[in-house]
Design a protein around this motif. Structure first.
Motif, mmCIF file in Angstrom:
data_model
loop_
_atom_site.group_PDB
_atom_site.id
_atom_site.type_symbol
_atom_site.label_atom_id
_atom_site.label_comp_id
_atom_site.label_asym_id
_atom_site.label_seq_id
_atom_site.Cartn_x
_atom_site.Cartn_y
_atom_site.Cartn_z
ATOM 1 N N ALA A 97 12.354 2.531 -8.716
ATOM 2 C CA ALA A 97 11.961 2.607 -10.127
ATOM 3 C C ALA A 97 13.035 2.024 -11.033
ATOM 4 O O ALA A 97 12.734 1.321 -12.008
ATOM 5 C CB ALA A 97 11.676 4.057 -10.513
ATOM 6 N N VAL A 98 14.288 2.285 -10.705
ATOM 7 C CA VAL A 98 15.392 1.737 -11.492
ATOM 8 C C VAL A 98 15.412 0.217 -11.391
ATOM 9 O O VAL A 98 15.561 -0.491 -12.392
ATOM 10 C CB VAL A 98 16.738 2.328 -11.015
ATOM 11 N N THR A 99 15.260 -0.295 -10.177
ATOM 12 C CA THR A 99 15.268 -1.742 -9.969
ATOM 13 C C THR A 99 14.124 -2.410 -10.725
ATOM 14 O O THR A 99 14.317 -3.433 -11.399
ATOM 15 C CB THR A 99 15.145 -2.060 -8.464
ATOM 16 N N ARG A 100 12.947 -1.838 -10.622
ATOM 17 C CA ARG A 100 11.790 -2.417 -11.317
ATOM 18 C C ARG A 100 11.990 -2.395 -12.835
ATOM 19 O O ARG A 100 11.685 -3.381 -13.529
ATOM 20 C CB ARG A 100 10.526 -1.636 -10.961
ATOM 21 N N SER A 101 12.513 -1.289 -13.351
ATOM 22 C CA SER A 101 12.728 -1.174 -14.795
ATOM 23 C C SER A 101 13.695 -2.237 -15.300
ATOM 24 O O SER A 101 13.451 -2.894 -16.327
ATOM 25 C CB SER A 101 13.249 0.222 -15.129
ATOM 26 N N VAL A 114 10.132 -2.223 -1.945
ATOM 27 C CA VAL A 114 11.360 -1.548 -2.376
ATOM 28 C C VAL A 114 11.128 -0.848 -3.704
ATOM 29 O O VAL A 114 11.523 0.312 -3.895
ATOM 30 C CB VAL A 114 12.530 -2.549 -2.485
ATOM 31 N N GLU A 115 10.473 -1.527 -4.638
ATOM 32 C CA GLU A 115 10.255 -0.953 -5.969
ATOM 33 C C GLU A 115 9.320 0.253 -5.929
ATOM 34 O O GLU A 115 9.400 1.135 -6.788
ATOM 35 C CB GLU A 115 9.711 -2.025 -6.910
ATOM 36 N N ARG A 116 8.439 0.298 -4.942
ATOM 37 C CA ARG A 116 7.547 1.456 -4.799
ATOM 38 C C ARG A 116 8.166 2.570 -3.966
ATOM 39 O O ARG A 116 7.567 3.620 -3.770
ATOM 40 C CB ARG A 116 6.222 1.021 -4.148
ATOM 41 N N GLY A 117 9.376 2.329 -3.437
ATOM 42 C CA GLY A 117 10.023 3.341 -2.621
ATOM 43 C C GLY A 117 9.499 3.408 -1.211
ATOM 44 O O GLY A 117 9.666 4.417 -0.526
ATOM 45 N N GLU A 118 8.909 2.320 -0.720
ATOM 46 C CA GLU A 118 8.320 2.295 0.611
ATOM 47 C C GLU A 118 9.222 1.614 1.638
ATOM 48 O O GLU A 118 8.939 1.658 2.832
ATOM 49 C CB GLU A 118 6.973 1.562 0.576
ATOM 50 N N ARG A 119 10.287 0.984 1.156
ATOM 51 C CA ARG A 119 11.191 0.286 2.070
ATOM 52 C C ARG A 119 12.629 0.522 1.655
ATOM 53 O O ARG A 119 12.965 0.431 0.466
ATOM 54 C CB ARG A 119 10.885 -1.216 2.072
#
Length: 260
Positions: A6-10, A36-41
């Motif tokens: 979430a931080v990376t996407r923001s 990565v942005e969804r926290g799946e990897r």
């Protein structure tokens, strides 16, 4: 991982950058960035370092990364593990131990038990789980093309005892019988051959690019320089021509297993 993503996407969206642009910077595809942005990897160490540089927010990215639970692989091995999991082809030449990807659970445990300095029991279990989790590549659809060249003496060393070694040899025979797996033995009778510089692993990415992994003494190096990888690919090709054929290799392994 969700918090880091979430931080990376923001930060990316605040700068008006696309996933494709971030992917180019960190060496990921847009879909991998999305995961990565969804926290799946789990992001690799390289992803974190390059994303921090690309987004111009090193302190924020590194602070978020501190909360990642990297409980599968050591930091120096994480990027290779990511590449291995998505490889379309994998080629290995092994000189000391059976490659971790194709070790049985008992063989892996014996290797970890022999580690020095000694590992705590909890750490052995963690590393065992991590190594076995990589074997998803062996049953993945679509199947990865796998080539293994193993020094004969590796298959004669009774790691974990005779029973453990016999099961390991039987497992290699099972793998070698699969259509997507080629297993060859480098016989001890050779005085010298093209593999004298040591072990290597070569991976072909989904984008049909080759990278190499060179490992020694608890550390490793991922090689993506085209010239260097080209030399290793050529060398590996020569190693395969010098090793026993898959058929003769299977006969030798069957003989060794029968002697135990």
């Amino acid at each position: 991982m969700r918090m880091f993503g979430a931080v990376t996407r923001s930060l990316r969206e605040e700068l008006g950058r696309t996933r494709e642009q971030l992917g180019v910077a960190v060496g990921y595809s847009a879909s991998q960035v999305a995961m990565v942005e969804r926290g799946e990897r789990m992001p690799s160490a390289r992803f974190i370092a390059r994303a921090a540089e690309f987004l111009g927010q090193r302190t924020t990215i590194e602070s978020a990364a501190e909360h990642l639970e990297r409980n599968l692989h050591p930091s120096w091995f994480g990027e290779y593990a990511d590449r291995e999991a998505e490889a379309v082809s994998l080629c290995t030449y092994n000189t000391h131990l059976v490659h971790g990807l194709v070790q049985t659970e008992e063989y892996t445990r014996a290797v970890l038990d022999a580690r020095f300095p000694m590992l705590e029991d909890a750490e052995i279990e963690r590393r065992l789980d991590a190594r076995l989790s990589r074997q998803a590549l062996l049953s993945r659809t679509p199947a990865a093309s796998i080539a293994l060249v193993i020094e004969e003496w590796v298959l004669r060393r009774p790691v974990g005892g005779v029973a453990v070694l016999k099961r390991q040899l039987e497992w290699l025979l099972e793998l070698g019988a699969r259509r997507n797996v080629s297993l060859q033995v480098m016989p001890m009778l050779y005085e010298a051959h093209a593999g004298v510089d040591g072990p290597m692993t070569l991976l072909e990415t989904p984008k049909r690019q080759w990278v190499a992994w060179l490992e020694a003494q608890g550390n490793g190096r991922l090689v993506d320089d085209r010239d260097e990888v080209s030399v290793l690919l050529t060398r590996y090709g020569m190693i395969r021509t010098q090793a026993l054929t898959p058929g003769d290799s299977a006969k030798l392994i069957e003989q060794m297993a029968g002697e135990l």
